[in-house]
Design a protein around this motif. Structure first.
Motif, PDB file in Angstrom:
ATOM      1  N   ASP A   1      60.511  68.982  23.971  1.00 60.68           N
ATOM      2  CA  ASP A   1      59.348  69.730  24.616  1.00 60.68           C
ATOM      3  C   ASP A   1      59.920  71.287  24.736  1.00 60.68           C
ATOM      4  O   ASP A   1      60.921  71.467  24.464  1.00 60.68           O
ATOM      5  CB  ASP A   1      59.032  69.309  25.806  1.00 60.68           C
ATOM      6  CG  ASP A   1      57.578  69.571  26.178  1.00 60.68           C
ATOM      7  OD1 ASP A   1      56.742  70.398  25.317  1.00 60.68           O
ATOM      8  OD2 ASP A   1      57.039  69.294  27.359  1.00 60.68           O
ATOM      9  N   ILE A   2      58.800  72.028  25.069  1.00 58.61           N
ATOM     10  CA  ILE A   2      59.019  73.485  25.025  1.00 58.61           C
ATOM     11  C   ILE A   2      58.175  74.137  25.849  1.00 58.61           C
ATOM     12  O   ILE A   2      57.076  73.696  26.187  1.00 58.61           O
ATOM     13  CB  ILE A   2      58.921  74.232  23.514  1.00 58.61           C
ATOM     14  CG1 ILE A   2      58.974  75.716  23.606  1.00 58.61           C
ATOM     15  CG2 ILE A   2      57.375  74.013  22.975  1.00 58.61           C
ATOM     16  CD1 ILE A   2      59.486  76.556  22.234  1.00 58.61           C
TER      17      ILE A   2
ATOM     18  N   ALA B   1      67.679  74.206  27.593  1.00 57.99           N
ATOM     19  CA  ALA B   1      68.233  75.442  26.978  1.00 57.99           C
ATOM     20  C   ALA B   1      67.573  76.342  26.883  1.00 57.99           C
ATOM     21  O   ALA B   1      66.203  76.429  26.948  1.00 57.99           O
ATOM     22  CB  ALA B   1      68.607  75.056  25.311  1.00 57.99           C
ATOM     23  N   LYS B   2      67.749  77.808  27.315  1.00 59.15           N
ATOM     24  CA  LYS B   2      66.891  79.028  27.325  1.00 59.15           C
ATOM     25  C   LYS B   2      67.262  79.915  26.247  1.00 59.15           C
ATOM     26  O   LYS B   2      68.429  80.173  25.738  1.00 59.15           O
ATOM     27  CB  LYS B   2      67.354  79.902  28.662  1.00 59.15           C
ATOM     28  CG  LYS B   2      66.568  80.932  28.978  1.00 59.15           C
ATOM     29  CD  LYS B   2      66.862  81.584  30.308  1.00 59.15           C
ATOM     30  CE  LYS B   2      66.188  82.870  30.532  1.00 59.15           C
ATOM     31  NZ  LYS B   2      66.537  83.282  32.006  1.00 59.15           N
ATOM     32  N   PHE B   3      66.068  80.457  25.624  1.00 62.87           N
ATOM     33  CA  PHE B   3      66.271  81.306  24.533  1.00 62.87           C
ATOM     34  C   PHE B   3      65.313  82.458  24.876  1.00 62.87           C
ATOM     35  O   PHE B   3      64.388  82.492  25.490  1.00 62.87           O
ATOM     36  CB  PHE B   3      65.681  80.418  23.321  1.00 62.87           C
ATOM     37  CG  PHE B   3      66.573  79.575  22.770  1.00 62.87           C
ATOM     38  CD1 PHE B   3      67.668  79.431  21.920  1.00 62.87           C
ATOM     39  CD2 PHE B   3      66.292  78.233  23.377  1.00 62.87           C
ATOM     40  CE1 PHE B   3      68.218  78.608  21.446  1.00 62.87           C
ATOM     41  CE2 PHE B   3      67.034  77.318  23.432  1.00 62.87           C
ATOM     42  CZ  PHE B   3      68.032  77.342  22.243  1.00 62.87           C
ATOM     43  N   ASP B   4      65.683  83.818  24.065  1.00 70.40           N
ATOM     44  CA  ASP B   4      64.748  84.920  24.187  1.00 70.40           C
ATOM     45  C   ASP B   4      63.676  84.803  23.200  1.00 70.40           C
ATOM     46  O   ASP B   4      63.770  83.711  22.424  1.00 70.40           O
ATOM     47  CB  ASP B   4      65.601  86.454  24.106  1.00 70.40           C
ATOM     48  CG  ASP B   4      66.018  86.468  22.636  1.00 70.40           C
ATOM     49  OD1 ASP B   4      65.814  85.852  21.602  1.00 70.40           O
ATOM     50  OD2 ASP B   4      66.884  87.552  22.545  1.00 70.40           O
ATOM     51  N   LYS B   5      62.793  85.723  23.263  1.00 68.07           N
ATOM     52  CA  LYS B   5      61.472  85.714  22.615  1.00 68.07           C
ATOM     53  C   LYS B   5      61.834  85.591  20.986  1.00 68.07           C
ATOM     54  O   LYS B   5      61.116  85.007  20.292  1.00 68.07           O
ATOM     55  CB  LYS B   5      60.726  86.758  22.612  1.00 68.07           C
ATOM     56  CG  LYS B   5      61.138  88.100  22.321  1.00 68.07           C
ATOM     57  CD  LYS B   5      60.357  88.983  22.729  1.00 68.07           C
ATOM     58  CE  LYS B   5      60.715  90.451  22.394  1.00 68.07           C
ATOM     59  NZ  LYS B   5      60.857  90.637  20.935  1.00 68.07           N
TER      60      LYS B   5
ATOM     61  N   GLY C   1      57.814  85.813  26.469  1.00 66.34           N
ATOM     62  CA  GLY C   1      58.187  85.271  25.295  1.00 66.34           C
ATOM     63  C   GLY C   1      59.567  84.342  25.564  1.00 66.34           C
ATOM     64  O   GLY C   1      59.751  83.552  24.632  1.00 66.34           O
ATOM     65  N   THR C   2      60.359  84.574  26.375  1.00 65.49           N
ATOM     66  CA  THR C   2      61.225  83.670  26.791  1.00 65.49           C
ATOM     67  C   THR C   2      61.061  82.176  26.664  1.00 65.49           C
ATOM     68  O   THR C   2      59.814  81.923  27.278  1.00 65.49           O
ATOM     69  CB  THR C   2      62.296  84.062  27.981  1.00 65.49           C
ATOM     70  OG1 THR C   2      62.548  85.241  27.957  1.00 65.49           O
ATOM     71  CG2 THR C   2      63.256  83.005  28.534  1.00 65.49           C
ATOM     72  N   PHE C   3      61.747  81.368  26.266  1.00 60.80           N
ATOM     73  CA  PHE C   3      61.455  79.924  26.176  1.00 60.80           C
ATOM     74  C   PHE C   3      62.439  79.028  26.447  1.00 60.80           C
ATOM     75  O   PHE C   3      63.710  79.377  26.252  1.00 60.80           O
ATOM     76  CB  PHE C   3      60.443  79.511  24.907  1.00 60.80           C
ATOM     77  CG  PHE C   3      61.583  79.592  23.554  1.00 60.80           C
ATOM     78  CD1 PHE C   3      62.310  78.608  23.066  1.00 60.80           C
ATOM     79  CD2 PHE C   3      61.600  80.881  22.870  1.00 60.80           C
ATOM     80  CE1 PHE C   3      62.903  78.568  21.827  1.00 60.80           C
ATOM     81  CE2 PHE C   3      62.403  81.051  21.609  1.00 60.80           C
ATOM     82  CZ  PHE C   3      63.056  79.614  21.242  1.00 60.80           C
ATOM     83  N   PHE C   4      62.087  77.833  26.789  1.00 57.49           N
ATOM     84  CA  PHE C   4      63.085  76.858  27.252  1.00 57.49           C
ATOM     85  C   PHE C   4      62.759  75.397  26.308  1.00 57.49           C
ATOM     86  O   PHE C   4      61.759  75.059  26.289  1.00 57.49           O
ATOM     87  CB  PHE C   4      63.019  76.389  28.676  1.00 57.49           C
ATOM     88  CG  PHE C   4      63.102  77.615  29.519  1.00 57.49           C
ATOM     89  CD1 PHE C   4      64.268  77.966  30.230  1.00 57.49           C
ATOM     90  CD2 PHE C   4      61.965  78.723  29.767  1.00 57.49           C
ATOM     91  CE1 PHE C   4      64.542  78.870  30.905  1.00 57.49           C
ATOM     92  CE2 PHE C   4      62.316  79.730  30.525  1.00 57.49           C
ATOM     93  CZ  PHE C   4      63.251  80.120  31.441  1.00 57.49           C
TER      94      PHE C   4
ATOM     95  N   HIS D   1      62.362  64.850  29.019  1.00 58.20           N
ATOM     96  CA  HIS D   1      61.607  64.600  28.092  1.00 58.20           C
ATOM     97  C   HIS D   1      60.232  65.662  28.045  1.00 58.20           C
ATOM     98  O   HIS D   1      59.424  65.727  27.192  1.00 58.20           O
ATOM     99  CB  HIS D   1      60.994  63.080  28.397  1.00 58.20           C
ATOM    100  CG  HIS D   1      60.257  62.687  27.450  1.00 58.20           C
ATOM    101  ND1 HIS D   1      58.866  62.283  27.150  1.00 58.20           N
ATOM    102  CD2 HIS D   1      60.589  61.948  25.988  1.00 58.20           C
ATOM    103  CE1 HIS D   1      58.511  61.928  26.144  1.00 58.20           C
ATOM    104  NE2 HIS D   1      59.437  61.513  25.392  1.00 58.20           N
ATOM    105  N   SER D   2      60.251  66.487  29.059  1.00 63.14           N
ATOM    106  CA  SER D   2      59.069  67.339  29.043  1.00 63.14           C
ATOM    107  C   SER D   2      59.373  68.357  30.000  1.00 63.14           C
ATOM    108  O   SER D   2      60.095  68.358  31.174  1.00 63.14           O
ATOM    109  CB  SER D   2      57.873  66.548  29.747  1.00 63.14           C
ATOM    110  OG  SER D   2      56.676  67.162  29.889  1.00 63.14           O
ATOM    111  N   ILE D   3      58.659  69.520  29.994  1.00 63.84           N
ATOM    112  CA  ILE D   3      59.091  70.761  30.642  1.00 63.84           C
ATOM    113  C   ILE D   3      57.671  71.728  30.648  1.00 63.84           C
ATOM    114  O   ILE D   3      57.070  71.812  29.653  1.00 63.84           O
ATOM    115  CB  ILE D   3      60.224  71.732  30.049  1.00 63.84           C
ATOM    116  CG1 ILE D   3      60.742  72.886  30.996  1.00 63.84           C
ATOM    117  CG2 ILE D   3      60.006  71.984  28.460  1.00 63.84           C
ATOM    118  CD1 ILE D   3      61.758  73.268  30.533  1.00 63.84           C
ATOM    119  N   ALA D   4      57.535  72.291  31.958  1.00 68.39           N
ATOM    120  CA  ALA D   4      56.424  73.148  32.181  1.00 68.39           C
ATOM    121  C   ALA D   4      56.949  74.306  33.342  1.00 68.39           C
ATOM    122  O   ALA D   4      57.624  73.743  34.120  1.00 68.39           O
ATOM    123  CB  ALA D   4      55.167  72.375  32.689  1.00 68.39           C
TER     124      ALA D   4
END
Length: 409
Positions: free
Chosen positions: A222-223, A243-247, A229-232, A274-277
């Protein structure tokens, strides 16, 4: 008069006075219907939705085929519902066209796995039928009619024999360009596409499992995004990390590990991420499915709290509505659940089964701007649509998903 009132009260209390007398006399219609139950919570099931898939210009016919294991659904608008299934599945001889696997006699369990291979590519006993790569990602309107297809994805989804198709399909609520993100867990990939289907980012390596920044994942799931715009990425079935990423997709950090004591898992220890929010106050709510719980972190991985979802639970997917509620598709109880952001259980409905409106594997859920609810079912092999009842309690209707709005930017 006093005697008559006392006698009336005695008859009511002992149940000797008929119900139709209480509402106005024998033969009159009661004020409330007898029987029934709240079968679909605050919703009505929309029947015959979506419509059968059309035979395409590629010459592929659908006679003898039906819906696949449906892993993902995202409602962009009431007239643009993105559906991602794990290919199409063959029907046994004599089956009614477009019968979902759960409603066959005898029933079958829908799957996108290659016949003879497990989810992690180990040899297993063959089941005797194989899915085909067709109509894996498409868009339908409110009537369930296909309005767009992405046939170019079929080759991408089938690069590795272990691939089974999309795990999630989503759009960032902060992205004016409406990029489409697809998570392919069994090929260990995360893809970002333009709105019209051009691939612009790939994270992971086809068919390679591991934990190496953005190069290797272990069945990601999941994302979720921050406003900048940073995403996990929740990683995943085999992985034990967020895991953390920049945009731009640059790896920033990750956290999480296997439990030191499997019988007593602690904070920041995972079994199937399994899921992230993400809530408005930037807290990350992460499903730790195998441990039947949520873990909550700040945006830099600091553990904040956790709460259980029950001994028979297996939370598959969740999102957080703008009003601050968590909505969950639970694959253990096969129910739709509501929690507040402090982990208090508020409401739930649904149950396990293969009949219309029942669930087996509610893998992703989404709502449109009209309040309709869509549920992707991996094991029943179908996508279902529910519309709110006219008199539905607003507190029981699944909340809206956060979406990009031009006026909000």
């Amino acid at each position: 008069m006093r005697f008559r009132l006392v006698s009336f009260a005695i008859l009511v209390a002992t149940g000797l006075l008929a119900a139709d007398v209480l509402v106005g006399g024998a033969g009159q219609t009661p004020s409330q219907a007898k029987g029934g139950q709240e079968e679909f919570g605050p919703y009505e099931l929309v029947e015959n939705w979506p419509q059968p898939l059309p035979d395409g210009p590629d010459g592929v016919k659908h006679a003898g085929w039906t819906w696949g294991s449906v892993g993902a659904v995202y409602a962009e608008t009431p007239d643009r519902i993105w559906i991602a299934q794990r290919g199409e599945l063959p029907l046994p001889e004599g089956a009614r066209p477009w019968t979902p696997y759960s409603m066959l006699q005898p029933s079958r369990t829908a799957t996108g796995n290659t016949d003879g291979l497990s989810a992690t590519c180990e040899p297993v006993a063959k089941r005797g039928w194989e899915r085909r790569w067709h109509h894996s990602v498409f868009v339908v309107d409110r009537n369930g009619k296909v309005v767009q297809e992405w046939p170019h994805l079929e080759k991408m989804l089938s690069q590795d024999p272990c691939g089974r198709g999309p795990h999630k399909i989503k759009m960032s609520p902060y992205d004016r360009e409406k990029h489409v993100w697809i998570i392919d867990d069994q090929q260990h990939l995360i893809w970002k596409f333009t709105y019209d289907g051009k691939l612009v980012m790939t994270l992971g390596t086809v068919g390679k499992r591991g934990r190496d920044a953005g190069k290797l994942f272990d069945r990601p799931t999941d994302i979720a995004w921050l406003p900048d715009g940073t995403f996990f990425i929740s990683d995943g079935y085999g992985g034990t990390r967020v895991a953390k990423f920049d945009k731009d997709g640059k790896f920033l950090m990750d956290w999480g590990s296997k439990p030191k004591d499997p019988n007593n898992p602690g904070p920041n220890e995972f079994n199937t991420v399994h899921s992230i929010a993400i809530s408005k106050d930037r807290r990350l709510f992460v499903v730790d499915r195998g441990h039947r719980r949520f873990q909550v972190f700040d945006e830099n991985g600091k553990f904040l709290t956790m709460f259980s979802t029950g001994a028979n639970s297996s939370p598959y997917y969740h999102f957080i509505s703008p009003d601050g509620n968590i909505w969950v598709g639970d694959g253990g109880t096969n129910r739709i659940l509501k929690y507040d952001l402090d982990g208090h259980y508020l409401y739930g409905w649904g149950g396990r089964g293969g009949q219309p409106g029942q669930f087996n594997g509610p893998h992703q859920l989404t709502t449109d701007q009209d309040g309709n609810l869509y549920v992707a079912e991996v094991f029943n092999g179908r996508i279902v649509k529910f519309k709110p009842k006219a008199n539905a309690d607003p507190a029981k209707v699944v909340g809206q998903e956060a979406r990009y709005r031009a006026s909000a930017n």
